[in-house]
Design a protein around this motif. Sequence first.
Motif, PDB file in Angstrom:
ATOM      1  N   LEU A  83       9.787 -12.796 -90.009  1.00  0.00           N
ATOM      2  CA  LEU A  83       9.654 -13.876 -90.985  1.00  0.00           C
ATOM      3  C   LEU A  83      10.768 -14.897 -90.802  1.00  0.00           C
ATOM      4  CD1 LEU A  83       8.562 -12.023 -94.258  1.00  0.00           C
ATOM      5  CD2 LEU A  83       7.226 -13.628 -92.932  1.00  0.00           C
ATOM      6  N   GLU A  84      11.027 -15.261 -89.550  1.00  0.00           N
ATOM      7  CA  GLU A  84      12.052 -16.268 -89.293  1.00  0.00           C
ATOM      8  C   GLU A  84      11.644 -17.571 -89.977  1.00  0.00           C
ATOM      9  OE1 GLU A  84      10.382 -14.731 -86.794  1.00  0.00           O
ATOM     10  OE2 GLU A  84      11.771 -14.033 -85.229  1.00  0.00           O
ATOM     11  N   GLY A  85      12.629 -18.270 -90.500  1.00  0.00           N
ATOM     12  CA  GLY A  85      12.341 -19.586 -91.089  1.00  0.00           C
ATOM     13  C   GLY A  85      11.919 -19.533 -92.546  1.00  0.00           C
ATOM     14  N   PHE A  86      11.934 -18.345 -93.136  1.00  0.00           N
ATOM     15  CA  PHE A  86      11.525 -18.238 -94.548  1.00  0.00           C
ATOM     16  C   PHE A  86      12.731 -18.267 -95.492  1.00  0.00           C
ATOM     17  CE2 PHE A  86       6.973 -17.144 -95.030  1.00  0.00           C
ATOM     18  CZ  PHE A  86       6.612 -17.311 -93.707  1.00  0.00           C
ATOM     19  N   GLU A  87      13.917 -18.559 -94.966  1.00  0.00           N
ATOM     20  CA  GLU A  87      15.158 -18.441 -95.741  1.00  0.00           C
ATOM     21  C   GLU A  87      15.108 -19.113 -97.109  1.00  0.00           C
ATOM     22  OE1 GLU A  87      15.160 -18.981 -92.540  1.00  0.00           O
ATOM     23  OE2 GLU A  87      16.825 -17.966 -91.529  1.00  0.00           O
ATOM     24  N   ASN A  88      14.545 -20.317 -97.156  1.00  0.00           N
ATOM     25  CA  ASN A  88      14.675 -21.095 -98.390  1.00  0.00           C
ATOM     26  C   ASN A  88      13.486 -20.977 -99.337  1.00  0.00           C
ATOM     27  OD1 ASN A  88      17.233 -22.069 -97.694  1.00  0.00           O
ATOM     28  ND2 ASN A  88      16.290 -23.530 -96.297  1.00  0.00           N
ATOM     29  N   ARG A  89      12.566 -20.077 -99.013  1.00  0.00           N
ATOM     30  CA  ARG A  89      11.450 -19.902 -99.936  1.00  0.00           C
ATOM     31  C   ARG A  89      11.875 -19.024-101.105  1.00  0.00           C
ATOM     32  NH1 ARG A  89       5.888 -19.890 -97.310  1.00  0.00           N
ATOM     33  NH2 ARG A  89       6.242 -21.121 -95.439  1.00  0.00           N
ATOM     34  N   TYR A  90      11.156 -19.207-102.232  1.00  0.00           N
ATOM     35  CA  TYR A  90      11.333 -18.298-103.359  1.00  0.00           C
ATOM     36  C   TYR A  90      10.262 -17.211-103.288  1.00  0.00           C
ATOM     37  CZ  TYR A  90      14.929 -21.054-105.579  1.00  0.00           C
ATOM     38  OH  TYR A  90      16.115 -21.664-105.851  1.00  0.00           O
ATOM     39  N   PRO A  91      10.543 -16.033-103.845  1.00  0.00           N
ATOM     40  CA  PRO A  91       9.577 -14.930-103.754  1.00  0.00           C
ATOM     41  C   PRO A  91       8.177 -15.329-104.214  1.00  0.00           C
ATOM     42  CG  PRO A  91      11.636 -14.101-104.603  1.00  0.00           C
ATOM     43  CD  PRO A  91      11.803 -15.588-104.460  1.00  0.00           C
ATOM     44  N   SER A  92       8.103 -16.197-105.238  1.00  0.00           N
ATOM     45  CA  SER A  92       6.781 -16.565-105.749  1.00  0.00           C
ATOM     46  C   SER A  92       5.980 -17.362-104.728  1.00  0.00           C
ATOM     47  CB  SER A  92       6.945 -17.380-107.028  1.00  0.00           C
ATOM     48  OG  SER A  92       7.732 -18.519-106.765  1.00  0.00           O
ATOM     49  N   GLN A  93       6.675 -17.863-103.677  1.00  0.00           N
ATOM     50  CA  GLN A  93       5.952 -18.639-102.661  1.00  0.00           C
ATOM     51  C   GLN A  93       5.515 -17.760-101.489  1.00  0.00           C
ATOM     52  OE1 GLN A  93       9.405 -21.212-102.329  1.00  0.00           O
ATOM     53  NE2 GLN A  93       8.162 -22.989-102.921  1.00  0.00           N
ATOM     54  N   LEU A  94       5.662 -16.434-101.631  1.00  0.00           N
ATOM     55  CA  LEU A  94       5.312 -15.532-100.543  1.00  0.00           C
ATOM     56  C   LEU A  94       4.080 -14.713-100.904  1.00  0.00           C
ATOM     57  CD1 LEU A  94       8.867 -14.057 -99.803  1.00  0.00           C
ATOM     58  CD2 LEU A  94       7.768 -15.988 -98.657  1.00  0.00           C
ATOM     59  N   SER A  95       3.328 -14.325 -99.872  1.00  0.00           N
ATOM     60  CA  SER A  95       2.193 -13.431-100.101  1.00  0.00           C
ATOM     61  C   SER A  95       2.725 -12.011-100.324  1.00  0.00           C
ATOM     62  CB  SER A  95       1.272 -13.451 -98.899  1.00  0.00           C
ATOM     63  OG  SER A  95       1.889 -12.786 -97.816  1.00  0.00           O
ATOM     64  N   GLY A  96       1.847 -11.119-100.764  1.00  0.00           N
ATOM     65  CA  GLY A  96       2.255  -9.743-101.023  1.00  0.00           C
ATOM     66  C   GLY A  96       2.853  -9.092 -99.789  1.00  0.00           C
ATOM     67  N   GLY A  97       2.227  -9.285 -98.644  1.00  0.00           N
ATOM     68  CA  GLY A  97       2.704  -8.684 -97.408  1.00  0.00           C
ATOM     69  C   GLY A  97       4.068  -9.220 -97.022  1.00  0.00           C
ATOM     70  N   GLN A  98       4.252 -10.542 -97.214  1.00  0.00           N
ATOM     71  CA  GLN A  98       5.550 -11.144 -96.882  1.00  0.00           C
ATOM     72  C   GLN A  98       6.629 -10.633 -97.822  1.00  0.00           C
ATOM     73  OE1 GLN A  98       4.292 -15.188 -97.277  1.00  0.00           O
ATOM     74  NE2 GLN A  98       3.855 -15.444 -95.108  1.00  0.00           N
TER      75      GLN A  98
ATOM     76  N   ASP B 295       9.543   3.534-101.817  1.00  0.00           N
ATOM     77  CA  ASP B 295       8.714   4.041-102.918  1.00  0.00           C
ATOM     78  C   ASP B 295       7.349   3.364-102.880  1.00  0.00           C
ATOM     79  OD1 ASP B 295       7.701   5.112-105.181  1.00  0.00           O
ATOM     80  OD2 ASP B 295       9.039   4.074-106.576  1.00  0.00           O
ATOM     81  N   GLU B 296       6.393   4.036-102.303  1.00  0.00           N
ATOM     82  CA  GLU B 296       5.035   3.502-102.163  1.00  0.00           C
ATOM     83  C   GLU B 296       5.053   2.030-101.771  1.00  0.00           C
ATOM     84  OE1 GLU B 296       1.945   4.943-104.060  1.00  0.00           O
ATOM     85  OE2 GLU B 296       2.889   6.650-105.042  1.00  0.00           O
ATOM     86  N   PRO B 297       5.718   1.697-100.680  1.00  0.00           N
ATOM     87  CA  PRO B 297       5.927   0.266-100.400  1.00  0.00           C
ATOM     88  C   PRO B 297       4.652  -0.460-100.013  1.00  0.00           C
ATOM     89  CG  PRO B 297       6.675   1.577 -98.551  1.00  0.00           C
ATOM     90  CD  PRO B 297       6.271   2.549 -99.614  1.00  0.00           C
ATOM     91  N   LEU B 298       3.637   0.278 -99.628  1.00  0.00           N
ATOM     92  CA  LEU B 298       2.431  -0.399 -99.138  1.00  0.00           C
ATOM     93  C   LEU B 298       1.299  -0.394-100.155  1.00  0.00           C
ATOM     94  CD1 LEU B 298       2.392   1.063 -95.505  1.00  0.00           C
ATOM     95  CD2 LEU B 298       3.595  -0.935 -96.374  1.00  0.00           C
ATOM     96  N   SER B 299       1.542   0.205-101.326  1.00  0.00           N
ATOM     97  CA  SER B 299       0.410   0.436-102.233  1.00  0.00           C
ATOM     98  C   SER B 299      -0.152  -0.851-102.821  1.00  0.00           C
ATOM     99  CB  SER B 299       0.834   1.380-103.363  1.00  0.00           C
ATOM    100  OG  SER B 299       1.822   0.748-104.134  1.00  0.00           O
ATOM    101  N   ASN B 300       0.633  -1.960-102.785  1.00  0.00           N
ATOM    102  CA  ASN B 300       0.107  -3.202-103.331  1.00  0.00           C
ATOM    103  C   ASN B 300      -0.547  -4.090-102.280  1.00  0.00           C
ATOM    104  OD1 ASN B 300       0.834  -2.584-105.920  1.00  0.00           O
ATOM    105  ND2 ASN B 300       2.858  -3.523-105.743  1.00  0.00           N
TER     106      ASN B 300
END
Lengths: 352, 604
Positions: free
Chosen positions: A123-138, A158-163
Amino acid sequence: MVRITLENLTKRFGNVIAVDHVNIDIGDGSFFALLGPSGCGKTTTLRLIAGFEMPTEGRIYFDGADVTDLPPYKRETGMVFQNYALWPHMTVEENIAYGLKLRKLPKSEIKERVREVLGLVKLEGFENRYPSQLSGGQQQRIALARAIAVRPKTLLLDEPLSNLDAKLRIETRAELRKIQRELGITTVYVTHDQEEAMSISDRIAVMNQGRIMQIGTPQEIYQRPRNTFVADFIGQATMVEGKVSDKDGRIRVETAVGVLEGIASRDDANLTVGSKVVVSMRPEYFTLKSEGDVNAIKAVIDHIAFIGKSQRLYCSSEGRRIIAELPPYVRLKLGDKITLYIKKDNTLIIPL
Amino acid sequence: MQIPELKTTLREVKWELDGLSVIQLVSVTSIFTLFMIIPLVSVLYYAFVYQGSFSLFWIKQIFSDAFYFPDSLSSMSLTFYRRAGGNRILITGPDLGVIPNTIFVGTCTTIFATVIGVTLAFIFSRYDFPLKDYFRVAIMVPMLSIPFVGAIGLKKMIHADGFLNTLFYEKLGILPVKIGVEGLAAVIFVQTLMFYPIVYVNAFTAFMNIDPAMEEQAKNLGSHGFHLFRTVTLPLALPGIEAGAILTLILSIEDLGTPIVFQGTTAEKTLTYQIFTKIFTPKGLIRPDATALAAILLSISIFSFVAIRKYVSMRKYAMLTKGEAGKRMISKASKLQCVLIYMLLTGILFFALLPHIGVFLLAFSETWGTRLLPESFTIANFRAIFTNKDVIRAFTNSLSYSTAATFLIIVLGTSAAYLVSRKHIPGMSLLDTLVTLPISIPGVVIATGLFLVFLNSPLDPLKSPIPLLILSYTIRKFPFTVRSAFAGFEQTHVEFEEAALNLGASRLKTFVDISLKLVWMNILAGGMLSFVYCMNEVSTGIVIGSAKPEEGPITLKMLDVLYMLAGGPHMTAAIGVILMMLQLASILVSTYLLRQKATALISI
């Protein structure tokens, strides 16, 4: 990295025993899964390792050093939470840098490490995004990046993939395993998904009601379940109760569907004539052709579920439910009387 | 509990209590112990001690005095109205003696406010009609309850020679007689209009939170109309409605401002008014029979609070969906329904806005006799206020006390909310009760207790009432911020904090970097409300403030202006308008911060 040892670990919440005398030894650099139905105590066990809960009894060791009384912020574990817990008021960079700043690393090195872990999770280049601007996988990958950026001794997931949706889940778990191998970091992975646990782990602990039901490699757990819980929880199995009638070489069991021969599911079973047992048979091991050393069960087809790569038959035999999986091209219809064969080596005798 | 279990519990407590929580716990509990628990205990102590030993003497004395408690039916006045000269009928309400009067007023206010509030809530949660948003704002206006002022405005309106009678009797000729409202009836009338929005907000939230599938399922099984409302909707919303109703009951019986405005009638025969006027002997000492009255008032309100809180929490139904699920159930009102809704809303609004209209008319006029409206309008009242050094000083006093109290409330309230929400230690629910309890404790009782405890101490109110004023504000207005901050913490997943701990942040660092950053809006919004209510605090303000009037708050000064100065009501109304604007601004800011979450703040 580090070896994790849980010794007689017990956690009680009021009258509820969440974790019941658990003993686990997790080898240095290995990938270990805690697997079980919801409420089995797997997440509590993980939180005990992380230091978010205090054990009622028992000790926790990292490389032989007792960490039971250490607060979470001194344990140097890296945790990825089920809901990722990315701080919404911080950017991706600030999230990842948080732990590094606490360790008082120089600014330039913090920047370098953030870039490094972002590269690791692609995920290079994602430094300045806020979490709300990311997809679940990101988000999931950023949470992983934040946890490994501080180079923790152990990684706790802890069940990191369940969502994530089904397809992404399969991709991500392969990536996760790759990263873990590269870093060689001891990892404890909590999941309720048995397929996920088997495909990713070196070893698995199956838990139920706070207790360890079996610890072993994925193969051991699938092919040699120690008890009916594990046989039933991992994959699917037809189980028929019976009584041991003979025991020389193979074990012979009298059951409602006839006399079945098989092998003991574990070496320390101590079966004698008259022992009550359960015979467990995986659906995919049944065939319609008698080949080699086999058991035969006469049955009537009640229901056919077409899956695509196979078809699943729900049959009855002497009032017992038998589930078999056959190739999709076999032509069968409801009410057909068939004989199902299963190799004796694939017939497991589980002591009760 | 057995020894090993006790040991485990102790170990767990030690584990949960880090340095930060110990400081938080100690400061919250010590403030509440010193300035709430001990004062309340001493009220009870003085009420139950006679000549040095435990005795029911004072209580017995009160209950054997027909003024307080009727000894027979004949000592009660059951006439609800009387005729007066000039073709007037005065609705007075009964006079049953001080204690039954208080309960009577509380019950009537609660019933009326609940009927109005629930009706409005149902209409607004189930029907859509033109101009709905404007009406929604208008019916909330009475939430701007400014001390004395609403009552002063309404008194002007419902007086036998007031606005309503001039309009309907003299000008329009609709009424055959002049109808005046006074005494207990006036108190009930004013309080109903002041408090119905509390029931409305709670009921509205409850109606909106009902899973639409519940009503749809009932309709699917053949229920509709009133039957549906009675058998499904109402029972599901009941816990919320009850929460609003009980708050109304408590606010009603602890209200001191309204009886003061209607003094000279039977409105004086209520517990708060009696305690307020009798608490001091001429020498500035506390009268024990007044502490007995305070003890009685305290038991009535605490009993209501505890009983209903228990009852409500037992019946909280777990809903499958949350939030504004009810939006699906809003239907467009038909023409006929629109007409009915408009008639009802206009009727309620006409009365609900009377006090505020009255206050504005008073504030901007010099005289307002028996004519329909004042002859001329002026800003002289405002000029008089702003040039009156005493008023300005009182205003500055209130601003600084309220600011100091709000600061304490924010620091301690956030700590208490954090402890209750995050720490799994036995006794945390007790802390929760402790910090929400002030809702149910009448201000005059706290004030009495503070006097009893701190007379001749370093905090002696006769030397300077400032510390006790600030601390009594802190205690009394604490629940608003605690509730708000608690809601914030509950909506913030604990994993956010654990993630920081996991990365090596200490508890304090986590609290500052993560917890506070994520809930500061809730804290600020709650603090804003606490501040506004501090500014408007009547009972503790005037009781404690009167120990040294020049250091008293604005509410005490208003009382002074109202009765001492020429044109008092007009100038008091002008002060009221300023307070109202301040309150409006704060509420707008805090609703903006919280958006819909604001509804949760005024429930138990």
